[in-house]
Design an enzyme around this catalytic site. Sequence first.
Site, PDB file in Angstrom:
ATOM      1  N   ASP A 109       0.859  -1.185   0.000  1.00  0.00           N
ATOM      2  CA  ASP A 109       0.000   0.000   0.000  1.00  0.00           C
ATOM      3  C   ASP A 109       0.897   1.237   0.000  1.00  0.00           C
ATOM      4  OD1 ASP A 109      -2.303  -1.591   0.182  1.00  0.00           O
ATOM      5  OD2 ASP A 109      -2.092  -1.748   2.352  1.00  0.00           O
ATOM      6  N   LYS A 113      -0.660  10.020   1.057  1.00  0.00           N
ATOM      7  CA  LYS A 113      -0.727  11.302   1.787  1.00  0.00           C
ATOM      8  C   LYS A 113       0.415  11.417   2.788  1.00  0.00           C
ATOM      9  CE  LYS A 113      -5.648  11.941   1.373  1.00  0.00           C
ATOM     10  NZ  LYS A 113      -6.874  11.354   1.827  1.00  0.00           N
ATOM     11  N   ASP A 145       4.323  -0.071  -8.227  1.00  0.00           N
ATOM     12  CA  ASP A 145       3.926   0.655  -9.440  1.00  0.00           C
ATOM     13  C   ASP A 145       3.708   2.126  -9.093  1.00  0.00           C
ATOM     14  OD1 ASP A 145       1.727   0.176  -7.839  1.00  0.00           O
ATOM     15  OD2 ASP A 145       0.326  -0.051  -9.510  1.00  0.00           O
TER      16      ASP A 145
HETATM   17  C1  LIG Z   1      -1.746  -3.641  -2.385  1.00  0.00           C
HETATM   18  S1  LIG Z   1      -1.836  -5.213  -1.633  1.00  0.00           S
HETATM   19  C2  LIG Z   1      -0.621  -6.189  -2.523  1.00  0.00           C
HETATM   20  C3  LIG Z   1      -0.841  -7.676  -2.364  1.00  0.00           C
HETATM   21  C4  LIG Z   1       0.177  -8.567  -3.102  1.00  0.00           C
HETATM   22  N1  LIG Z   1       1.517  -8.369  -2.582  1.00  0.00           N
HETATM   23  C5  LIG Z   1       0.155  -8.304  -4.594  1.00  0.00           C
HETATM   24  O1  LIG Z   1       1.166  -7.807  -5.132  1.00  0.00           O
HETATM   25  O2  LIG Z   1      -0.856  -8.636  -5.225  1.00  0.00           O
HETATM   26  C6  LIG Z   1      -1.010  -4.912  -0.094  1.00  0.00           C
HETATM   27  C7  LIG Z   1      -1.264  -5.989   0.937  1.00  0.00           C
HETATM   28  O3  LIG Z   1      -0.460  -5.717   2.077  1.00  0.00           O
HETATM   29  C8  LIG Z   1      -1.222  -5.957   3.252  1.00  0.00           C
HETATM   30  N2  LIG Z   1      -0.621  -5.121   4.314  1.00  0.00           N
HETATM   31  C9  LIG Z   1      -0.624  -3.766   4.367  1.00  0.00           C
HETATM   32  N3  LIG Z   1       0.052  -3.329   5.438  1.00  0.00           N
HETATM   33  C10 LIG Z   1       0.491  -4.438   6.092  1.00  0.00           C
HETATM   34  C11 LIG Z   1       1.230  -4.648   7.283  1.00  0.00           C
HETATM   35  N4  LIG Z   1       1.651  -3.609   8.015  1.00  0.00           N
HETATM   36  N5  LIG Z   1       1.486  -5.911   7.683  1.00  0.00           N
HETATM   37  C12 LIG Z   1       1.037  -6.967   6.936  1.00  0.00           C
HETATM   38  N6  LIG Z   1       0.345  -6.841   5.784  1.00  0.00           N
HETATM   39  C13 LIG Z   1       0.064  -5.589   5.373  1.00  0.00           C
HETATM   40  C14 LIG Z   1      -2.637  -5.568   2.852  1.00  0.00           C
HETATM   41  O4  LIG Z   1      -3.608  -6.187   3.667  1.00  0.00           O
HETATM   42  C15 LIG Z   1      -2.701  -6.054   1.408  1.00  0.00           C
HETATM   43  O5  LIG Z   1      -3.193  -7.383   1.289  1.00  0.00           O
END
Ligand SMILES: C[S@@+](CC[C@H](N)C(=O)[O-])C[C@H]1O[C@@H](n2cnc3c(N)ncnc32)[C@H](O)[C@@H]1O
Length: 194
Positions: A109, A113, A145
């Site tokens: 993610d 912001k 990306d």
């Molecule tokens: C944008 S998705 C990308 C998922 C996968 N890596 C992909 O490329 O399709 C980001 C994932 O990271 C997880 N995530 C975000 N912050 C996290 C954290 N602090 N600890 C563990 N997982 C986290 C979210 O729940 C989400 O499933």
Amino acid sequence: MVSEVHRKRVEARKSKLKEELGSVLVGREEIKLEIGCGHGHWLTDFAASQKDDFFFGIDLIGDRVERANRKAERVELDNIAFIKAEASELVELMPDKVAIESVYVLFPDPWPKKRHWKNRLIYPTFLNKLAERSLQGCRLYFRTDHEEYFDWALHTLESVESWQLVEGAAWPFERETVFQAKAESYQSLVAQRC
Ligand SMILES: C[S@@+](CC[C@H](N)C(=O)[O-])C[C@H]1O[C@@H](n2cnc3c(N)ncnc32)[C@H](O)[C@@H]1O
């Protein structure tokens, strides 16, 4: 009162996670860790291609982790596990005997912001904690990306003492992730624990 309720909730969650980690990682000394594994497709295929190593995926979202575990079971892999965990809590609560051998952060993610930048996984405090639980020479593979997050990651990894950027390092395993499939383009970085 609210903060006392919150404190107890966090304590209960951490205690459950610590127990779960002790059980899932029993007998393990080195793990290949994916943070934010989503539905686990990438890590499962990677684990299937390297059966002598142990792969561990975490994600904040329980449904995604359940799907990931079901996929690993379907293909009968015994060198992989997924659990629902937050990254900072994982590095805090992982059993002492376990060290991270490689770490993958794919399409995290971006938290665009400014006031949310502290939530980014590529952030000095988290990178230092991650390094403490990683083997010397452990590699961190990052792909995004989001151009601004890429520049941030580059700058942050240049500025911390616990990791060093590695020029021209090979990507460990190519298979499109769910978010990669939606991306028009992406950039990757590799860093090594100092
Ligand atoms: C944008 S998705 C990308 C998922 C996968 N890596 C992909 O490329 O399709 C980001 C994932 O990271 C997880 N995530 C975000 N912050 C996290 C954290 N602090 N600890 C563990 N997982 C986290 C979210 O729940 C989400 O499933």
